[in-house]
Design a protein around this motif. Structure first.
Motif, PDB file in Angstrom:
ATOM      1  N   UNK A   1     -67.022 -58.884  92.044  1.00 19.63           N
ATOM      2  CA  UNK A   1     -66.274 -59.557  90.831  1.00 19.63           C
ATOM      3  C   UNK A   1     -67.332 -59.767  89.528  1.00 19.63           C
ATOM      4  N   UNK A   2     -66.821 -59.726  88.488  1.00 19.65           N
ATOM      5  CA  UNK A   2     -67.560 -60.370  87.345  1.00 19.65           C
ATOM      6  C   UNK A   2     -67.786 -61.954  87.423  1.00 19.65           C
ATOM      7  N   UNK A   3     -68.838 -62.189  87.499  1.00 18.33           N
ATOM      8  CA  UNK A   3     -69.160 -63.682  87.911  1.00 18.33           C
ATOM      9  C   UNK A   3     -69.133 -64.336  86.498  1.00 18.33           C
ATOM     10  N   UNK A   4     -68.141 -64.481  85.712  1.00 15.14           N
ATOM     11  CA  UNK A   4     -67.850 -65.312  84.603  1.00 15.14           C
ATOM     12  C   UNK A   4     -66.923 -66.478  84.946  1.00 15.14           C
ATOM     13  N   UNK A   5     -66.843 -67.430  83.921  1.00 15.57           N
ATOM     14  CA  UNK A   5     -66.017 -68.590  83.931  1.00 15.57           C
ATOM     15  C   UNK A   5     -64.470 -68.074  84.184  1.00 15.57           C
TER      16      UNK A   5
ATOM     17  N   UNK B   1     -62.147 -63.185  96.840  1.00 17.35           N
ATOM     18  CA  UNK B   1     -62.104 -63.996  95.781  1.00 17.35           C
ATOM     19  C   UNK B   1     -62.932 -65.370  95.952  1.00 17.35           C
ATOM     20  N   UNK B   2     -62.814 -65.747  97.346  1.00 14.00           N
ATOM     21  CA  UNK B   2     -63.647 -67.183  97.551  1.00 14.00           C
ATOM     22  C   UNK B   2     -65.090 -66.973  97.179  1.00 14.00           C
ATOM     23  N   UNK B   3     -65.564 -65.811  97.289  1.00 12.69           N
ATOM     24  CA  UNK B   3     -67.013 -65.630  96.983  1.00 12.69           C
ATOM     25  C   UNK B   3     -67.552 -66.412  95.784  1.00 12.69           C
ATOM     26  N   UNK B   4     -66.554 -66.267  94.778  1.00 12.42           N
ATOM     27  CA  UNK B   4     -67.077 -66.853  93.316  1.00 12.42           C
ATOM     28  C   UNK B   4     -67.557 -68.272  93.596  1.00 12.42           C
ATOM     29  N   UNK B   5     -66.921 -69.219  94.465  1.00 11.27           N
ATOM     30  CA  UNK B   5     -67.061 -70.533  94.587  1.00 11.27           C
ATOM     31  C   UNK B   5     -68.659 -70.818  94.662  1.00 11.27           C
ATOM     32  N   UNK B   6     -69.269 -69.894  95.700  1.00 13.23           N
ATOM     33  CA  UNK B   6     -70.675 -69.863  95.858  1.00 13.23           C
ATOM     34  C   UNK B   6     -71.598 -69.414  95.080  1.00 13.23           C
TER      35      UNK B   6
END
Length: 625
Positions: free
Chosen positions: A37-41, A163-168
């Motif tokens: 994923x792109x790690x943006x807001x 998708x949950x990986x963006x939380x960390x």
């Protein structure tokens, strides 16, 4: 099945338990799924709100709440979270190649004496239901497993468990805590349920002797099993008391609160303050979830709260996407064409869903294209989403803003939505709508930002899925051309396309060689009975003195100039010293040494009798002197 041993009274207090390196001694550099994923807001907001929307029981509600701890509050939090245990592993992970962000976060806490938290609380959702150790469940998918997804419906937003990986990824400490009120309880379970999870790279800790750990660790009630120690959920009153100290307390609503330790924007060069981050979350919510915020039935409710106060995202926040909202609200319009700004016309586009491999038959469904002519005075050509089509389906998250600005030269400004699956008729979706919903969900890659061929489509559907997607997109483009490319009103099929021509070289002759001038930025549109055009011309090689002519004409079927379209005015001509219009043709003299001349202008008003059957051509001829 694992057997449990009583760990004794000293181990009852929640603690951190990290898995040891496996017998293979295989190490990992971090959470692999985070690289999908792109790690943006925007990605963070998409994942959090999509999950809440998917798990809604009734009207879903999400609260983003920022907290910044310092002094005694920070000390109490550290005690509650067993900071010395966690910090030992964080510092070990910070020394690894994949631990730079953790090292920076630890250094920031030391320098500033502060810790930033973001609590995301969803209400009226299912909660972290399921067994601690076995089966597929919401609890295991979020808090224990990797690359597993457990969704309640075929149309749910996520299907990869990535998708949950963006939380960390948004935690500087790669650590997230959870507190949940369950909608369903198994025997022996009592809400709330509290657990934490750290996603660290493999690391080595000095504990008398050096010991390697696989990476992930859990915060909870320690339980000894034959395979070793593990941490399990804390339940009931002990969980409630601990949640208070961890700033994770919630009311009686079912759902889940998650706490991101050391919240940050990993894509930001600077260190934005809380108010800036809150504004970015509001903006991303509006841009990515306006369908869910406005869809009839069970609209999504979102609050953003900071230490300075909080407010509900409301109609006043929807201004940046108001044309799309207005367009979707007009989905039952019976207009055949868009004549005036604000008009909405609708086309139902067929889509042929192929047969599934489980035996389900092929289905012909429809997706709904709604096109709204833009109001230039308010929405203007500065709108970055002008000429885009917002794709979405039942969950109400915009899958993609499809850029169709290059659809046709001369197209009138517009916004459009493509409402698919259960979003086509959200009040009464049909069986065909549900089949389209399932098909398009399978067509989304892990980022849920396109409809394209995926491994999931290949696994679930028989041949024909790629053709179905391509045909749908082609028919959407054709319908857009029909609606937004102007045609004359006098019963004839007039100019529906604008072509550019570069016929004249340095000497001014027509010739077949390459032009000594380059033409760029062509745009044109037909409105109010006249053509408006713009572009830029530049010499291919530097020239001290040069000029160009600009001409509009209609081309006949044999390719020759059939009828001139007189230019009435050149409104702007940057880089020029003079502009003359004679017999409907503009002559532009460039300033000495000018590298480019950018122009915009308009034709004379055309009567119905002056509009023929040919294509309109914009001809720019350059000449050096």
């Amino acid at each position: 099945m694992a057997t449990r041993r009583d760990p004794g009274p000293d181990a009852v207090r929640p603690r951190w338990v990290f898995d040891a390196l496996p017998p293979s001694l295989a190490r990992r550099g971090g959470e692999p799924a985070s690289h999908a994923f792109r790690q943006d807001i925007a990605t963070f907001v998409r994942e959090v709100l999509q999950n809440a929307n998917d798990q809604a029981i009734e009207f879903p509600e999400v609260h983003f709440r920022f907290v910044e701890l310092a002094g005694g509050d920070l000390a109490d939090f550290r005690d509650a979270v067993r900071w010395p245990e966690l910090e030992r592993h964080l510092r070990a992970a910070a020394r690894t190649r994949g631990g730079r962000a953790i090292a920076a976060a630890l250094d920031d806490i030391r320098r500033r004496g502060r810790l930033r938290l973001l609590c995301v609380e969803d209400r009226n959702t299912v909660g972290l239901t399921g067994d601690e150790l076995h089966g597929d469940s919401h609890f295991r998918a979020l808090c224990k497993d990797t690359l597993y997804s457990h969704k309640r419906s075929d149309g749910a937003g996520g299907s990869y468990g990535l998708g949950k990986s963006v939380l960390w990824a948004f935690s500087g400490l790669s650590t997230v805590l959870f507190n949940s009120n369950l909608s369903e309880h198994a025997p022996g379970q009592r809400s709330p349920r509290l657990i934490g999870r750290a996603e660290l790279p493999s690391h080595e800790v000095q504990e008398g002797t050096r010991r390697w750990y696989s990476g992930p660790g859990w915060f909870g009630r320690p339980v000894a099993a034959a395979e070793g120690m593990r941490a399990e959920s804390v339940w009931g009153q002990p969980a409630g008391r601990l949640a208070e100290r961890l700033h994770l307390a919630r009311g009686d609503h079912t759902g889940t609160s998650l706490l991101i330790l050391g919240f940050r924007d990993p894509t930001s060069d600077d260190e934005p303050d809380i108010e800036t981050l809150a504004a970015r979350i509001r903006d991303a919510t509006v841009r990515e979830f306006w369908p869910a915020l406005t869809m009839p039935g069970r609209p999504l409710v979102v609050w953003v709260v900071t230490p300075a106060g909080g407010r509900l995202i409301s109609a006043r926040d929807l201004a940046p996407v108001e044309p799309f909202v207005d367009c979707y609200r007009g989905r039952h319009s019976d207009r055949d064409a868009v004549d005036e700004p604000g008009d909405v016309a609708v086309r139902d586009i067929p889509i042929d869903v192929p047969a599934r491999r489980d035996g389900a038959r092929a289905v012909r469904g429809h997706v709904r294209l709604c096109v709204r002519l833009a109001r230039e005075d308010r929405e203007g050509r500065a709108d970055p989403l002008l000429g885009h089509v917002a794709w979405f389906r039942g969950p109400g998250m915009v899958v993609r803003y499809w850029d169709r600005r290059s659809l046709a030269l001369g197209a009138r400004p517009y916004h459009a939505v493509l409402a698919c699956g259960e979003a086509r008729e959200p009040e009464e979706p049909t069986d065909a709508d549900r089949a389209v919903e399932r098909f398009l969900r399978a067509a989304e890659p892990p980022g849920h930002d396109d409809w394209t061929t995926t491994a999931a489509l290949k696994a679930e559907y028989k041949r024909g899925y790629a053709k179905a997607l391509a045909a749908m997109k082609a028919q959407v483009s054709a319908a857009l051309r029909e609606l937004v490319v102007p045609r004359p009103r006098q019963g004839t099929t007039g100019p529906d396309r604008l072509r550019r021509r570069f016929p004249i070289g340095r000497a001014g002759g027509a010739g077949g060689g390459a032009s000594a001038f380059r033409f760029s930025g062509l745009s044109a549109r037909f409105e109010g009975g006249r053509w408006r055009f713009a572009g830029a011309v530049a010499p291919a090689q530097p020239m001290q003195r040069w000029e160009c002519s600009i001409r509009l004409f209609e081309r006949g079927e044999d390719g020759s100039a059939a009828m001139d379209v007189p230019i009435e005015r050149i409104d702007d001509c940057a880089g020029a010293t003079s502009v003359d219009i004679h017999a409907g043709v503009a002559r532009v003299v460039a300033a000495d040494g000018a590298r480019e001349v950018a122009f915009s202008g308009r034709s004379a008003t055309l009567s119905d009798n002056a509009v023929g059957r040919g294509e309109l051509t914009l001809e720019v001829a350059g000449r050096g002197s």
